[in-house]
Design a protein around this motif. Structure first.
Motif, PDB file in Angstrom:
ATOM      1  N   HIS A  74       0.824  -1.247  -0.117  1.00 54.50           N
ATOM      2  CA  HIS A  74       0.066   0.076   0.012  1.00 54.50           C
ATOM      3  C   HIS A  74       0.912   1.198  -0.009  1.00 54.50           C
ATOM      4  N   HIS A  79       0.348   3.544  -3.082  1.00 53.30           N
ATOM      5  CA  HIS A  79      -0.474   4.946  -2.894  1.00 53.30           C
ATOM      6  C   HIS A  79       0.275   5.893  -2.112  1.00 53.30           C
ATOM      7  N   GLN A 109       0.804   9.207   2.321  1.00 59.05           N
ATOM      8  CA  GLN A 109      -0.714   9.780   2.945  1.00 59.05           C
ATOM      9  C   GLN A 109      -1.852   8.987   2.439  1.00 59.05           C
ATOM     10  N   ARG A 110      -1.760   8.431   1.321  1.00 61.91           N
ATOM     11  CA  ARG A 110      -2.994   8.043   0.677  1.00 61.91           C
ATOM     12  C   ARG A 110      -3.426   6.211   1.365  1.00 61.91           C
ATOM     13  N   THR A 165      -4.192   3.419   3.961  1.00 67.58           N
ATOM     14  CA  THR A 165      -4.621   3.571   5.112  1.00 67.58           C
ATOM     15  C   THR A 165      -4.533   2.319   5.987  1.00 67.58           C
ATOM     16  N   ILE A 166      -4.694   2.533   7.201  1.00 67.40           N
ATOM     17  CA  ILE A 166      -4.591   1.368   7.981  1.00 67.40           C
ATOM     18  C   ILE A 166      -5.767   0.436   8.007  1.00 67.40           C
ATOM     19  N   ARG A 167      -6.809   0.669   7.387  1.00 70.58           N
ATOM     20  CA  ARG A 167      -7.955  -0.138   7.216  1.00 70.58           C
ATOM     21  C   ARG A 167      -7.670  -1.054   5.826  1.00 70.58           C
ATOM     22  N   PRO A 184      -8.074  -4.178  11.780  1.00 68.80           N
ATOM     23  CA  PRO A 184      -7.500  -2.889  11.825  1.00 68.80           C
ATOM     24  C   PRO A 184      -6.774  -2.787  13.091  1.00 68.80           C
ATOM     25  N   LYS A 189       0.307   4.598  12.207  1.00 70.45           N
ATOM     26  CA  LYS A 189       0.702   4.519  11.048  1.00 70.45           C
ATOM     27  C   LYS A 189       2.119   5.085  10.454  1.00 70.45           C
TER      28      LYS A 189
END
Length: 188
Positions: free
Chosen positions: A23, A27, A30-31, A33-35, A45, A55
């Motif tokens: 990820h 990405h 910044q983009r 996500t933990i999810r 998560p 993060k």
């Protein structure tokens, strides 16, 4: 944060790191996500937070790497450039598209935290590797020029896949780069 060394815990940790590299690499920091990272790792998560805390700490762990550069003490000076190039490239050859090396190189261009990490890793590990051959002062002063050449080769070969660099064997590439590396290692 969990520090258990059980096999299951280690597998979960590795799954999270793998997903994080995927990820963050595709990405950016910044983009990502933990999810999304948790979904790729097939865990909740909250487990990501349990293992890494935040993060930012997960990003740091995903960027943690050892170039595995050996102490080159005893290497004859005429063989030093070739030895350094082949040893530097060896872990890259085994690094996957989602590996720490490629992620760190990609991220360093846009993320100051990753850039600082890369600068520190290169300086410390190259200086340590070269100290026995060049002496501490010369190794420290040469590490930047050496790093610039090695990173240029790594970027062209592993990220850009620039031809013919990407298709050459490591030995053939080392043969081509060694003369300029010799200049970077020369006593000023």
């Amino acid at each position: 944060m969990e520090q258990s060394a059980s096999p299951r815990s280690q597998r979960t940790r590795e799954a999270i790191l793998y997903a994080a590299r995927v990820h963050f690499g595709s990405h950016g920091y910044q983009r990502a996500t933990i999810r999304a990272i948790a979904a790729t790792a097939a865990i909740d998560p909250s487990m990501v937070m349990r293992y890494f805390g935040s993060k930012e700490q997960l990003f740091d762990a995903a960027l943690d790497l050892d170039l595995r550069l050996p102490d080159l003490t005893g290497t004859p000076p005429e063989l030093l450039p070739h030895a350094l190039i082949t040893r530097f490239l060896a872990p890259w050859e085994n690094d996957t598209d989602e590996g720490s090396l490629r992620l760190l190189l990609r991220s360093a261009a846009t993320n100051e935290r990753a850039a600082e990490r890369l600068r520190r890793i290169l300086h410390e590990q190259l200086t340590s590797s070269l100290t026995g051959v060049l002496g501490a002062e010369r190794a420290a002063s040469s590490s930047g020029l050496v790093a610039a050449q090695l990173l240029g080769v790594a970027f062209a070969r592993y990220l850009l896949r620039l031809q013919p660099i990407a298709d050459l064997s490591v030995q053939a590439l080392a043969d081509l780069v060694a003369p300029s590396m010799r200049t970077a290692l020369a006593d000023p």
